[in-house]
Design a protein around this motif. Structure first.
Motif, PDB file in Angstrom:
ATOM      1  N   SER A   1       0.833  -1.204   0.000  1.00  0.00           N
ATOM      2  CA  SER A   1       0.000   0.000   0.000  1.00  0.00           C
ATOM      3  C   SER A   1       0.868   1.253   0.000  1.00  0.00           C
ATOM      4  CB  SER A   1      -0.879  -0.009   1.253  1.00  0.00           C
ATOM      5  OG  SER A   1      -1.463   1.246   1.438  1.00  0.00           O
TER       6      SER A   1
ATOM      7  N   ALA B   1      -2.274   4.344   8.261  1.00  0.00           N
ATOM      8  CA  ALA B   1      -2.461   2.889   8.285  1.00  0.00           C
ATOM      9  C   ALA B   1      -2.562   2.415   9.735  1.00  0.00           C
ATOM     10  CB  ALA B   1      -1.299   2.186   7.584  1.00  0.00           C
TER      11      ALA B   1
ATOM     12  N   GLY C   1      -9.759   2.096   3.068  1.00  0.00           N
ATOM     13  CA  GLY C   1      -9.395   1.485   1.797  1.00  0.00           C
ATOM     14  C   GLY C   1      -9.047   2.539   0.757  1.00  0.00           C
TER      15      GLY C   1
ATOM     16  N   SER D   1      -5.768   2.885   5.496  1.00  0.00           N
ATOM     17  CA  SER D   1      -5.841   1.425   5.461  1.00  0.00           C
ATOM     18  C   SER D   1      -5.987   0.896   6.884  1.00  0.00           C
ATOM     19  CB  SER D   1      -4.572   0.840   4.839  1.00  0.00           C
ATOM     20  OG  SER D   1      -4.512   1.138   3.460  1.00  0.00           O
TER      21      SER D   1
ATOM     22  N   ILE E   1      -7.460  -2.316   2.758  1.00  0.00           N
ATOM     23  CA  ILE E   1      -6.122  -1.793   2.484  1.00  0.00           C
ATOM     24  C   ILE E   1      -6.119  -1.174   1.096  1.00  0.00           C
ATOM     25  CG2 ILE E   1      -3.678  -2.374   2.116  1.00  0.00           C
ATOM     26  CD1 ILE E   1      -3.910  -4.640   4.013  1.00  0.00           C
ATOM     27  N   GLN E   2      -5.633   0.060   1.008  1.00  0.00           N
ATOM     28  CA  GLN E   2      -5.503   0.634  -0.332  1.00  0.00           C
ATOM     29  C   GLN E   2      -4.231   0.104  -0.974  1.00  0.00           C
ATOM     30  OE1 GLN E   2      -4.331   4.621  -0.887  1.00  0.00           O
ATOM     31  NE2 GLN E   2      -5.371   4.831  -2.862  1.00  0.00           N
TER      32      GLN E   2
END
Lengths: 331, 331
Positions: free
Chosen positions: B171, B237, B261, B265, B325-326
């Motif tokens: 990510s 994150a 997302g 994340s 999660i991106q």
DNA sequence: TTGTGCCGACCAGGCCCCGCT
DNA sequence: AAGCGGGGCCTGGTCGGCACA
């Protein structure tokens, strides 16, 4: 395996006293000289002695063990109330043991002082059968119909369902469907009956039964049902008979891009922990679980009185307003 | 209260046979003529007789009862695995009884054949203490350090944490913080240790410890922490050491209008049921609960062999990819 | 005889009445 | 009177033995 555990006799032998003396030291029912007392206790400590509970129960015909029979241990509703009951029994010197299964053999034997039944899926007949077997203290956490030898402490489904439908009545969403639970469940039966009554009187409609769908009290089944209904655009309001099923409805809505609290309204029942974590928060029926647990334990202990007769208690419900119902004006 | 229950002696008297005969009829250890057999069984049936379990256990020094000690019964993680273990014990003729509390008196007595411990918050010392008291079959569901008289069947935190951090590495979100559980929890300790190792090697950073926040494994505490951190925009994150805490993070994000997302994340651990119901679905570490439960029960039963030595088994973990999660490219 | 079918009696561990010193 | 102990009892399992065909 399982090394033989030490007995009271061994303690007595080593301490050079009789079993009777050790017994008296341990449960303090008789005066024992400080000298022998300390001597005995030292040996008990050292050998890590614990009385054999089977022998104890057998002799005293008494037990501080209480069973909690649940249909499933994997249900937030069950475990939230169970945790509180457990705690309250503990503070009164009883140990709660949770078990599952229709009617496990073990509760027919007499290692338990009594028990509680928290079970969505036990029919009235099952309960009668159970009460026949457990001829002791018993508290049922659902239903309204008196049992011969068990008390009932259940939530007030009637007022709860009324509150939520009256709230929904304020919404412009009027194409209502009902996602209900398994037909054997007493709570489901009660919620269904009162829903029908209110639907007819408040919404002045006579076609209740065709808007009832079975979601079996679980989110996956409710998801499937909701997805189908949403695709056909038949409804804009989903009344779920418990919060788990509302979760499934949320998921279906998210998948189809429907905004809850705007495009559609959703309601729950039980106010289990995640209902406030959802987005938007789920409007649902709450019951003060602490009061409920307290009432359950008090009702249980009431059996200790001679000639105690079974009772029925209803725990009041309240409305937990969140954002899952679209209201006409923003009140 | 508690009507006296019928004993084997009463059955014998009514049937006009000896207690020994009734006993033999009931557990079929000796040939008894068909005639007396049916006569006895009829009376047993009629009086609804069930052997007194305390007397039985006392005499046979044996029991088919297994305790499951948990820190809290109100935890999806606990109950999901418990439900499966319960089922598997049942099919092998054992009855699982779930109980809570640090070390309840009742497990030191010998009504149980043995037990399992599923407890995030029991330290190694507590476990050693417990094992000393329960000198029987015992299986622990967390940890890696061998115990003198208990087997361990625990999840592989190391591989699980590695999987999720490697995924997160893909990510663009690199300002990571860790929301962890209570320090006494063995699972927390293991996840923390391996996280630090990976953080240093994979992300090549040396400031791990200042990015660790305590969320106590529960959603409310995690929500508070996450809300504060998000407001100060320090992180993009959030690595949660269990799914419950991820739920709190989701709630905080929703409140602040942050899209999971996309803007941030979030990762979980355990794959409890609602993690797939969240929007977006939570990327988390899964373990095959069915295999785990099977291993627990098998390990437990292995104690039946003479001279069985405690074992340690690790259940492998896998990654459950969802949308929280991106990722740089949409793979 | 050689079983077959059944029973008396003791045992498991701990509580507690009653009596002894 | 104060401290202690013998032994019956709670219930059900099981062994050795006994009667009968």
């Amino acid at each position: 395996m399982s090394k033989k555990s030490v007995t009271i006799k061994e303690i007595a032998d080593i301490a050079g006293v009789s079993v009777a003396t050790v017994s008296y030291v341990l449960n303090g029912k008789k005066k024992i000289s400080e000298k022998t007392r300390t001597k005995v206790l030292a040996i008990v400590q050292q050998l890590n002695y614990t009385p054999n509970l089977s022998a104890q129960n057998l002799r005293t015909q008494d037990s501080k063990l209480v069973f909690a029979l649940v249909n499933s241990i994997n249900s937030s509703f069950n475990t939230e109330i169970l945790a509180k009951i457990d705690q309250k029994f503990d503070s009164r010197g009883y140990q709660l043991l949770t078990l599952t299964g229709k009617i496990p053999e073990v509760i027919r034997t007499n290692i338990f002082d009594g028990g509680i039944v928290l079970n969505y899926n036990l029919s009235f007949d099952d309960l009668e059968d159970l009460a026949r077997h457990v001829h002791k203290k018993m508290v049922i956490l659902s239903g309204s119909t008196p049992l011969k030898s068990a008390s009932i402490v259940s939530m007030d489904n009637e007022s709860g369902m009324t509150l939520i439908l009256e709230e929904l009545y304020k919404s412009p969403h009027k194409r209502i469907c009902f996602i209900c639970g398994p037909s054997e469940s007493i709570n489901n039966q009660e919620r269904l009956a009162i829903s029908e009554k209110i639907f007819k009187s408040l919404f002045q409609r006579d076609d209740f039964s065709i808007h009832v769908y079975n979601g079996f009290f679980n989110s996956d089944a409710a998801y499937e049902v909701a997805l189908k209904l949403m695709k056909s655009d038949s409804y804009d309001a989903f009344v779920c008979f418990n919060d788990s099923m509302a979760l499934g409805v949320y998921q279906a809505a998210a998948e189809l891009g429907l905004k809850i609290g705007e495009d559609i309204s959703v309601t729950g029942f039980d106010n289990i922990f995640f209902s406030r974590h959802l987005t938007p928060g789920l409007t649902t029926v709450a019951i003060d679980k602490d009061s409920w647990a307290e009432a359950v334990v008090e009702t249980y202990l009431a059996f200790n009185d001679e000639n105690h007769e079974p009772t029925i208690t209803k725990i009041p419900a309240s409305l937990k307003k969140r954002k899952s119902i679209q209201l006409r004006d923003n009140t």
